[in-house]
Design a protein around this motif. Structure first.
Motif, PDB file in Angstrom:
ATOM      1  N   THR A 269     -95.218 -57.279  10.388  1.00 21.17           N
ATOM      2  CA  THR A 269     -95.439 -58.085   9.295  1.00 21.17           C
ATOM      3  C   THR A 269     -96.953 -57.729   8.771  1.00 21.17           C
ATOM      4  O   THR A 269     -97.239 -57.971   7.449  1.00 21.17           O
ATOM      5  N   GLY A 270     -97.686 -57.439   9.792  1.00 29.11           N
ATOM      6  CA  GLY A 270     -99.181 -56.890   9.680  1.00 29.11           C
ATOM      7  C   GLY A 270    -100.080 -57.901   9.904  1.00 29.11           C
ATOM      8  O   GLY A 270    -101.267 -57.725  10.081  1.00 29.11           O
ATOM      9  N   ILE A 271     -99.682 -59.179  10.307  1.00 27.34           N
ATOM     10  CA  ILE A 271    -100.500 -60.132  10.699  1.00 27.34           C
ATOM     11  C   ILE A 271    -101.400 -60.122  12.014  1.00 27.34           C
ATOM     12  O   ILE A 271    -102.347 -60.576  12.277  1.00 27.34           O
ATOM     13  N   GLY A 272    -100.624 -59.044  12.793  1.00 28.06           N
ATOM     14  CA  GLY A 272    -101.243 -58.645  14.026  1.00 28.06           C
ATOM     15  C   GLY A 272    -102.822 -57.893  13.684  1.00 28.06           C
ATOM     16  O   GLY A 272    -103.406 -57.685  14.733  1.00 28.06           O
ATOM     17  N   PHE A 273    -103.105 -57.366  12.574  1.00 25.36           N
ATOM     18  CA  PHE A 273    -104.309 -56.456  12.241  1.00 25.36           C
ATOM     19  C   PHE A 273    -105.322 -57.744  12.024  1.00 25.36           C
ATOM     20  O   PHE A 273    -106.422 -57.428  11.833  1.00 25.36           O
ATOM     21  N   LYS A 274    -105.279 -58.976  11.656  1.00 25.86           N
ATOM     22  CA  LYS A 274    -106.295 -60.054  11.294  1.00 25.86           C
ATOM     23  C   LYS A 274    -107.391 -60.002  12.210  1.00 25.86           C
ATOM     24  O   LYS A 274    -107.130 -60.042  13.557  1.00 25.86           O
ATOM     25  N   GLY A 275    -108.467 -59.803  11.741  1.00 27.76           N
ATOM     26  CA  GLY A 275    -109.689 -59.803  12.518  1.00 27.76           C
ATOM     27  C   GLY A 275    -109.853 -58.361  13.238  1.00 27.76           C
ATOM     28  O   GLY A 275    -110.685 -58.219  13.971  1.00 27.76           O
ATOM     29  N   CYS A 276    -109.438 -57.277  12.600  1.00 26.91           N
ATOM     30  CA  CYS A 276    -109.294 -56.065  13.147  1.00 26.91           C
ATOM     31  C   CYS A 276    -111.061 -55.490  13.072  1.00 26.91           C
ATOM     32  O   CYS A 276    -111.494 -55.973  12.050  1.00 26.91           O
ATOM     33  N   SER A 277    -111.213 -54.274  13.646  1.00 24.30           N
ATOM     34  CA  SER A 277    -112.580 -53.971  13.582  1.00 24.30           C
ATOM     35  C   SER A 277    -112.996 -53.235  12.335  1.00 24.30           C
ATOM     36  O   SER A 277    -112.038 -52.510  11.533  1.00 24.30           O
ATOM     37  N   SER A 278    -114.245 -53.149  11.761  1.00 17.40           N
ATOM     38  CA  SER A 278    -114.705 -52.452  10.588  1.00 17.40           C
ATOM     39  C   SER A 278    -114.503 -51.062  10.767  1.00 17.40           C
ATOM     40  O   SER A 278    -114.504 -50.462   9.665  1.00 17.40           O
ATOM     41  N   THR A 279    -114.187 -50.354  12.001  1.00 18.70           N
ATOM     42  CA  THR A 279    -113.847 -49.106  11.888  1.00 18.70           C
ATOM     43  C   THR A 279    -112.560 -48.539  11.398  1.00 18.70           C
ATOM     44  O   THR A 279    -112.458 -47.691  11.260  1.00 18.70           O
ATOM     45  N   LEU A 280    -111.529 -49.774  11.513  1.00 18.02           N
ATOM     46  CA  LEU A 280    -110.152 -49.222  10.979  1.00 18.02           C
ATOM     47  C   LEU A 280    -110.353 -48.779   9.482  1.00 18.02           C
ATOM     48  O   LEU A 280    -110.580 -49.597   8.611  1.00 18.02           O
ATOM     49  N   ALA A 281    -110.157 -47.690   9.317  1.00 13.66           N
ATOM     50  CA  ALA A 281    -110.215 -47.052   7.892  1.00 13.66           C
ATOM     51  C   ALA A 281    -108.863 -46.450   7.175  1.00 13.66           C
ATOM     52  O   ALA A 281    -108.812 -46.067   6.121  1.00 13.66           O
ATOM     53  N   TYR A 282    -107.984 -46.138   8.241  1.00 10.35           N
ATOM     54  CA  TYR A 282    -106.858 -45.438   7.947  1.00 10.35           C
ATOM     55  C   TYR A 282    -105.666 -46.047   8.422  1.00 10.35           C
ATOM     56  O   TYR A 282    -105.359 -46.360   9.417  1.00 10.35           O
TER      57      TYR A 282
END
Length: 393
Positions: free
Chosen positions: A210-223
């Protein structure tokens, strides 16, 4: 007398009197693969230099453009087994890149050799290795701590395998999980929290995410590619929560709370967004379009093909706010009318290409006026599913 390879029996000096580091330098200066093969055939010492200098290994069955329908025809591909892999890893012990994509019968046990020979591995491609499971991925995690790029496209792995990977390979930057049907947000959370250098993640067709697992991801995630996923609005918010997203593909999305759930993209965290693919998001509405147009000022390419819920308010907002937009896809948008096209004509000053066909509510007169007033814009009838430059694996 002809000179021999040994300087001890002849006053003349041969190339074989050079130390290994000089021979390695000579080998690295050879441009063509045929020259490098010839170097290795010179003598046993040169063969050792060739083996030690090799940094990448792609089997004959490896392929980058996967034709899934052809995989059942085993005669078309070399059958790589555990023995072959062990022999080659023993020979080439300093590999940085290994591709096993298309080795459909390769078992988990074959990857156990990476425990001894995978410490320098930076890139591992396991696309369509259908017999690789969580056990094999755990072995990879143990043996390849320097891994930065991994593709598990269509592998039979789940959250357990992702947790092992995240715990041991903390410098991962590029991960392809497309068509990994058994992963969920739990595994993505382990990945995004354990690998703080993540730059690119592909989860297309992962129905349990669902995408919730990305919450709080690093600022490096660009793609992020999440085509045909069942994302929630909270999940989309999680994807952009790091603040560094530049490319986002969520084409084919249907939100349970309606198309306006995409408004979270324009909430401020996606300020750096440059490429957005919303193709076939049929329920996306004007509220979301306005929020994105106002909150993502750096957008350069936007795919809204088959987005039937975008009406005059949405098109007007795009025209007024998307000052850096260069490419816009509006193929088969049923609600795009003459007034909407006029709004695009009067705005979007950087627009250079408009992909448009099948818009039944637009008259030929409106199109000719657009061409007249915006001669700087090329109208193309082709419809593209993938947009933006290819990134990573």
């Amino acid at each position: 007398m002809q000179p021999t390879c040994s300087s001890s029996t002849n006053a003349l000096t041969s190339i074989m009197d050079l130390p290994d580091d000089c021979l390695v330098f000579i080998f690295q200066c050879l441009d063509s693969s045929s020259d490098r093969e010839s170097f290795g055939l010179t003598c046993h010492r040169c063969l050792c230099i060739q083996n030690l200098s090799r940094r990448s290994l792609h089997f004959q069955c490896s392929f980058r453009q996967l034709d899934i329908s052809s995989l059942s025809h085993s005669n078309n591909h070399v059958n790589i087994n555990t023995y072959h892999l062990h022999r080659l890893l023993t020979r080439f012990q300093h590999l940085h890149s290994l591709s096993l994509s298309g080795c459909t019968e390769l078992p988990d046990s074959s990857l156990e050799h990476l425990v001894n020979y995978g410490s320098k591995l930076h890139t591992l491609i396991l696309e369509c290795c259908f017999r690789i499971t969580n056990h094999g991925l755990s072995v990879v995690a143990t043996g390849c701590p320097s891994l930065q790029v991994i593709s598990l496209y269509r592998c039979q792995i789940s959250d357990f395998g992702l947790e092992s990977l995240a715990n041991s390979c903390s410098i991962l930057k590029d991960v392809n999980l497309s068509y990994c049907y058994f992963i969920t947000d739990h595994g993505l959370r382990a990945l995004s929290q354990g690998c703080r250098q993540l730059q690119a993640v592909k989860i297309s067709h992962c129905k349990g995410v669902t995408g919730i697992g990305f919450k709080g991801c690093s600022s490096t995630l660009a793609y992020v590619e999440a085509e045909s996923c069942k994302l929630k609005s909270e999940g989309i918010s999680g994807i952009v929560s790091g603040g560094g997203i530049e490319y986002l593909n969520i084409s084919g999305l249907i939100l349970s709370n309606g198309g306006n759930g995409l408004a979270t993209i324009g909430s401020g965290f996606a300020f750096s967004l440059k490429i957005l693919n919303l193709r076939q998001c049929r329920t996306v509405g004007d509220e979301s379009i306005v929020a994105i147009a106002e909150g993502c000022p750096l957008l350069e390419e936007w795919n809204l093909a088959l987005c039937h819920g975008v009406r005059i308010v949405g098109w007007s907002s795009i025209g007024m706010n998307c000052h850096k937009l260069e490419k816009l896809h509006v193929n088969r948008c049923r609600s795009l009318c003459d007034a909407g096209l006029l709004a695009l004509q009067n705005g979007c000053k950087q627009l250079s290409v408009l992909y448009m066909n099948g818009c039944s509510r637009i008259t030929s007169t409106a199109i000719e006026l657009f061409k007249c007033y915006r001669s700087d814009v090329t109208i193309k009838e082709e419809e593209k599913m993938c947009i933006g430059a290819y990134v990573g694996i």
